[in-house]
Design a protein around this motif. Structure first.
Motif, PDB file in Angstrom:
ATOM      1  N   LEU A   1      18.133  48.542  48.836  1.00 40.14           N
ATOM      2  CA  LEU A   1      19.186  48.431  47.670  1.00 40.14           C
ATOM      3  C   LEU A   1      20.519  48.835  48.002  1.00 40.14           C
ATOM      4  N   TRP A   2      21.651  48.150  47.776  1.00 40.46           N
ATOM      5  CA  TRP A   2      22.942  48.430  48.149  1.00 40.46           C
ATOM      6  C   TRP A   2      23.650  48.370  46.846  1.00 40.46           C
ATOM      7  N   LYS A   3      24.589  49.392  46.758  1.00 39.61           N
ATOM      8  CA  LYS A   3      25.517  49.235  45.548  1.00 39.61           C
ATOM      9  C   LYS A   3      26.925  49.380  45.977  1.00 39.61           C
ATOM     10  N   PHE A   4      27.892  48.406  45.543  1.00 38.36           N
ATOM     11  CA  PHE A   4      29.225  48.494  45.773  1.00 38.36           C
ATOM     12  C   PHE A   4      30.117  48.589  45.044  1.00 38.36           C
ATOM     13  N   PRO A   5      31.004  49.511  44.561  1.00 34.35           N
ATOM     14  CA  PRO A   5      32.113  49.655  43.410  1.00 34.35           C
ATOM     15  C   PRO A   5      32.922  48.540  43.650  1.00 34.35           C
ATOM     16  N   LEU A   6      33.452  47.785  42.389  1.00 36.63           N
ATOM     17  CA  LEU A   6      34.495  46.892  42.368  1.00 36.63           C
ATOM     18  C   LEU A   6      35.516  47.726  41.302  1.00 36.63           C
ATOM     19  N   VAL A   7      36.737  47.422  41.611  1.00 36.81           N
ATOM     20  CA  VAL A   7      37.850  47.921  40.341  1.00 36.81           C
ATOM     21  C   VAL A   7      38.637  46.472  40.103  1.00 36.81           C
ATOM     22  N   PHE A   8      38.822  46.254  38.679  1.00 34.38           N
ATOM     23  CA  PHE A   8      39.499  44.941  38.427  1.00 34.38           C
ATOM     24  C   PHE A   8      40.663  45.740  37.510  1.00 34.38           C
ATOM     25  N   ILE A   9      41.965  45.332  37.937  1.00 37.03           N
ATOM     26  CA  ILE A   9      43.172  45.813  37.639  1.00 37.03           C
ATOM     27  C   ILE A   9      43.916  44.467  37.076  1.00 37.03           C
ATOM     28  N   ALA A  10      44.345  44.609  35.952  1.00 34.07           N
ATOM     29  CA  ALA A  10      45.128  43.522  35.558  1.00 34.07           C
ATOM     30  C   ALA A  10      46.789  44.165  35.215  1.00 34.07           C
ATOM     31  N   THR A  11      47.574  43.783  35.772  1.00 37.85           N
ATOM     32  CA  THR A  11      49.013  44.234  35.733  1.00 37.85           C
ATOM     33  C   THR A  11      49.546  43.474  34.448  1.00 37.85           C
ATOM     34  N   GLU A  12      50.737  44.351  34.143  1.00 41.72           N
ATOM     35  CA  GLU A  12      51.536  43.585  32.896  1.00 41.72           C
ATOM     36  C   GLU A  12      52.023  42.172  33.092  1.00 41.72           C
ATOM     37  N   PRO A  13      51.840  41.294  32.039  1.00 38.68           N
ATOM     38  CA  PRO A  13      52.011  39.941  32.400  1.00 38.68           C
ATOM     39  C   PRO A  13      53.630  39.597  32.304  1.00 38.68           C
ATOM     40  N   GLU A  14      53.962  38.273  32.878  1.00 42.36           N
ATOM     41  CA  GLU A  14      55.559  38.103  32.795  1.00 42.36           C
ATOM     42  C   GLU A  14      56.055  37.782  31.737  1.00 42.36           C
ATOM     43  N   VAL A  15      57.336  38.199  31.190  1.00 37.45           N
ATOM     44  CA  VAL A  15      57.887  38.150  29.774  1.00 37.45           C
ATOM     45  C   VAL A  15      57.835  36.736  29.563  1.00 37.45           C
TER      46      VAL A  15
END
Length: 163
Positions: free
Chosen positions: A124-138
């Motif tokens: 059994l393997w576990k891998f963390p993922l981080v999802f980052i959504a930055t500010e959109p364009e104006v």
């Protein structure tokens, strides 16, 4: 693994996960296929097979797990994950699974998830993922011109929202 995307955009990223210490088929008894598919996880698992060219085959179950129901509700419809390639190095006992991860956020956020991979032969393997959504364009800029200092002025404009 960090997957970063600007809000209201779509990001496709290849993610390589190395599974170290994979038990080769025949080294231990394989569990029943029915029992190996019954992983105690909330989401339905996806299955892939890896073979070394002989009759030996390894099967892997994988899924994306979230830390809470709130994070699940935020990310579930924004993230897609599909296995696109698999490689098996029999000498080093390392299996490389290559996933295509699609992330299309609608608003800025930062959330974490875990890819859980289970081998039917054991492991059994576990891998963390981080999802980052930055500010959109104006979207647009609204300029309001004044009539003069200390004088009232009225401007009307329409705003629309998809939500």
């Amino acid at each position: 693994v960090v997957i970063r995307c600007q809000a209201r955009q779509r990001m496709e990223q290849r993610v390589e996960l190395l599974l170290i210490g994979v038990i080769m088929p025949g080294a231990t008894a394989l569990p029943d296929a029915e029992n190996s598919a019954e992983v105690d996880m909330d989401e339905p698992s996806s299955t892939t097979e890896v073979t070394d060219g002989s009759s030996a085959t390894l099967e892997f179950l994988y899924e994306l797990q979230y830390q809470s129901d709130e994070i699940r509700s935020q990310l579930e419809s924004l993230v897609g994950m599909e296995l696109v390639e698999k490689e098996w190095d029999t000498e080093s006992r390392i299996v490389t699974l290559i996933f295509n991860v699609v992330f299309s956020p609608g608003k800025p956020m930062r959330n974490e998830a875990t890819v859980v991979i289970q081998c039917t032969a054991g492991g059994l393997w576990k891998f963390p993922l981080v999802f980052i959504a930055t500010e959109p364009e104006v979207d647009d800029v609204i300029n309001i011109e004044a009539v003069g200092l200390n004088k009232e002025s009225v401007v009307g404009f329409k705003l629309s929202s998809q939500t």
